[in-house]
Scaffold this active site. Structure first.
Site, short mmCIF file in Angstrom:
data_model
loop_
_atom_site.label_atom_id
_atom_site.label_comp_id
_atom_site.label_asym_id
_atom_site.label_seq_id
_atom_site.Cartn_x
_atom_site.Cartn_y
_atom_site.Cartn_z
N SER A 136 68.13 77.13 52.40
CA SER A 136 67.01 76.92 53.33
C SER A 136 67.15 77.99 54.39
CB SER A 136 67.15 75.54 53.98
OG SER A 136 66.33 75.43 55.12
N TYR A 149 72.40 68.19 57.92
CA TYR A 149 71.64 68.77 56.80
C TYR A 149 71.88 70.28 56.74
CZ TYR A 149 67.67 70.73 54.22
OH TYR A 149 66.90 71.45 53.34
N1 LIG Z 1 60.42 71.23 51.90
C1 LIG Z 1 61.03 72.07 52.73
O1 LIG Z 1 60.54 72.36 53.85
C2 LIG Z 1 62.33 72.72 52.33
C3 LIG Z 1 62.76 73.83 53.08
C4 LIG Z 1 63.95 74.44 52.75
C5 LIG Z 1 64.69 73.97 51.68
N2 LIG Z 1 64.27 72.91 50.96
C6 LIG Z 1 65.12 72.44 49.86
O2 LIG Z 1 64.38 72.49 48.65
C7 LIG Z 1 64.87 71.51 47.75
C8 LIG Z 1 63.70 70.70 47.19
O3 LIG Z 1 63.09 70.01 48.24
P1 LIG Z 1 61.55 69.58 48.25
O4 LIG Z 1 60.97 70.12 49.48
O5 LIG Z 1 60.91 69.88 46.96
O6 LIG Z 1 61.73 67.99 48.50
P2 LIG Z 1 61.19 66.70 47.73
O7 LIG Z 1 59.76 66.83 47.38
O8 LIG Z 1 61.60 65.56 48.61
O9 LIG Z 1 62.05 66.69 46.39
C9 LIG Z 1 63.43 66.37 46.40
C10 LIG Z 1 63.88 66.11 44.98
O10 LIG Z 1 65.29 65.80 45.01
C11 LIG Z 1 65.50 64.65 44.21
N3 LIG Z 1 66.65 63.88 44.69
C12 LIG Z 1 66.92 63.46 45.95
N4 LIG Z 1 68.01 62.69 45.96
C13 LIG Z 1 68.45 62.61 44.68
C14 LIG Z 1 69.52 61.94 44.03
N5 LIG Z 1 70.37 61.14 44.71
N6 LIG Z 1 69.68 62.08 42.70
C15 LIG Z 1 68.82 62.84 41.99
N7 LIG Z 1 67.78 63.50 42.54
C16 LIG Z 1 67.60 63.37 43.87
C17 LIG Z 1 64.21 63.84 44.37
O11 LIG Z 1 64.01 62.99 43.23
P3 LIG Z 1 64.17 61.40 43.18
O12 LIG Z 1 63.81 60.86 44.54
O13 LIG Z 1 63.25 60.99 42.09
O14 LIG Z 1 65.61 61.20 42.84
C18 LIG Z 1 63.16 64.94 44.34
O15 LIG Z 1 62.83 65.27 43.02
C19 LIG Z 1 65.90 70.69 48.51
O16 LIG Z 1 67.19 71.15 48.20
C20 LIG Z 1 65.58 71.00 49.97
O17 LIG Z 1 66.71 70.86 50.79
C21 LIG Z 1 63.10 72.26 51.25
#
Ligand SMILES: NC(=O)c1ccc[n+]([C@@H]2O[C@H](COP(=O)([O-])OP(=O)(O)OC[C@H]3O[C@@H](n4cnc5c(N)ncnc54)[C@H](OP(=O)(O)O)[C@@H]3O)[C@@H](O)[C@H]2O)c1
Length: 285
Positions: A136, A149
Site C-alpha cells: 500500500s 495496519y
Molecule cells: N482499497 C484500498 O484503498 C487499498 C489500498 C492499498 C492497499 N490495499 C490492499 O489491497 C488488498 C485488497 O484489498 P481490497 O481493497 O480489494 O479490499 P476488499 O474488497 O475488502 O477485499 C479483501 C479480500 O480479502 C479477503 N480476506 C480478508 N480476510 C480474509 C481471511 N481471513 N481469509 C481469506 N480471505 C480474506 C476478503 O475475502 P472474504 O471476506 O470473502 O474472506 C476479500 O476477498 C489488501 O491487501 C489491501 O490491504 C487496498
C-alpha cells in the site's frame, strides 16, 4: 485446454483480488480464487471456467496448513501468486488490542509468508514464477489511527525486498504493489471491525479523532476514488511484462504523499503529515 499456467489469487471474493482473478483468467491462466466467502467465489467461477474457487480462512492456522499442503502437492505448480487478501482496523494505538493487531498480522503477513513457502518449491522446479505482494502507499509511511495496519504493510515491503534478491537466481520475480486509496469493500470492512471508536476512547483522545476527521475530510475533498480495475490492470500488466519493475504504485496520494515520503527527510515528512492530517498545532489541555 492448454493454459498459460496456474495462478493463485487470495482475497478473490471482492475488490482488487476479484478483478485480478477475472483478468488473469481472461488472459488464459487457470486461477485458484481463494477467500472465505464461498458463494462469491462460486459466482466468480461461473463467469469464467478458468477460475477454480477455493474457500479458506487465512486467519485459521489449521485451514491454512491444509491449503498450503494442497498447493505444495499440485501436479502443475502455481507459477503466478498474487498475495492480495488483507484488511485494516482503525484506532490510535491505545485503542487497539494486541490480539486485534495479531489478527491483522495473521492475514496480512503470516498467511502470505506461509503461501509463498508452499509455492516456492514448485516455482524453483520450473525455474520461473511471479510473486505479487499487495502492499500500500502506507507500506512506506503511516497515517495516524492506522499504525498496526501500516506496520503489516511495512513488513510486507521488507519481506518482498529480501525475497526478491533471494529467488532471482531461480528466475522468480517478486513484485510489490502500492495502491493509493481504492474504492472497494476495504473501508466498509475496516469500519465494521473497528466499531464506534469515539464511544470507547478516553476523552483525552476525542479532540485528536475529531481534528484528524476534519483533516482527512479536507485531504479527500475533490479526490476521486478509482475502482479496483485500476490496480488489477497494473497487476496483470506487471505479471505479463517481460521487464517487470520491483515496485508499482498507483492511485490517489501516490504523488502527494508517497513521493513526498521519498523526497523529504524524516522531520520534513512528519511536519507535512501533521499538517495534512489536521493534527498540526493541536494541544489537548
Ligand atoms: N482499497 C484500498 O484503498 C487499498 C489500498 C492499498 C492497499 N490495499 C490492499 O489491497 C488488498 C485488497 O484489498 P481490497 O481493497 O480489494 O479490499 P476488499 O474488497 O475488502 O477485499 C479483501 C479480500 O480479502 C479477503 N480476506 C480478508 N480476510 C480474509 C481471511 N481471513 N481469509 C481469506 N480471505 C480474506 C476478503 O475475502 P472474504 O471476506 O470473502 O474472506 C476479500 O476477498 C489488501 O491487501 C489491501 O490491504 C487496498
Amino acid at each position: 485446454m492448454e493454459t498459460r499456467g496456474k495462478a493463485l489469487v487470495t482475497g478473490a471474493s471482492s475488490g482488487i483480488g476479484r478483478e485480478t482473478a477475472l483478468k488473469l483468467a481472461k488472459e488464459g491462466f487457470q486461477v485458484i480464487a481463494a477467500a472465505r466467502r464461498k458463494e462469491r467465489l462460486e459466482e466468480l467461477a461461473k463467469q469464467n471456467p478458468n477460475i477454480l474457487p477455493r474457500s479458506v480462512d487465512l486467519s485459521d492456522s489449521k485451514a491454512l496448513d491444509e491449503f498450503s499442503k494442497e498447493l505444495s502437492d499440485l501436479s502443475e505448480p502455481v507459477s503466478v501468486l498474487i498475495n492480495n487478501a488483507g484488511f485494516s482496523l482503525r484506532g490510535v494505538l491505545e485503542d487497539v488490542s494486541v490480539s486485534a493487531v495479531k489478527s491483522l498480522f495473521e492475514v496480512n503477513l503470516f498467511a502470505p509468508i506461509k503461501i509463498i513457502q508452499a509455492c516456492l518449491p514448485g516455482m524453483r522446479r520450473l525455474r520461473k514464477g511471479t510473486i505479487v505482494n499487495l502492499s500500500s502507499i502506507v507500506g512506506k509511511f503511516p497515517f495516524p489511527t492506522s499504525g498496526p495496519y501500516s506496520a503489516t504493510k511495512h513488513a510486507v515491503e521488507a519481506i518482498s525486498d529480501a525475497l526478491r534478491m533471494e529467488v532471482r537466481p531461480f528466475g522468480i520475480r517478486v513484485i510489490t504493489i502500492r495502491p493509493g486509496v481504492i474504492g472497494t469493500e476495504f473501508n466498509e470492512t475496516a469500519n465494521r471491525l473497528t466499531g464506534d471508536l469515539l464511544s470507547r476512547t478516553d476523552p483525552d483522545y476525542k479532540p485528536v479523532y475529531q481534528a484528524y476527521g476534519v483533516g482527512m475530510g479536507k485531504l479527500f475533498a475533490n479526490v476521486s476514488i478509482p475502482g479496483p480495475e485500476l490496480i488489477a490492470d497494473l497487476i496483470v500488466e506487471a505479471v505479463l511484462s517481460e521487464s517487470t519493475k520491483a515496485v508499482y504504485a498507483k492511485g490517489p496520494f501516490v504523488k502527494e504523499l508517497l513521493e513526498e515520503r521519498f523526497r523529504l527527510d524524516d522531520e520534513g515528512f512528519y511536519e507535512l503529515m501533521m499538517e495534512k492530517t489536521g493534527l498540526k498545532g493541536l494541544v489537548v489541555k
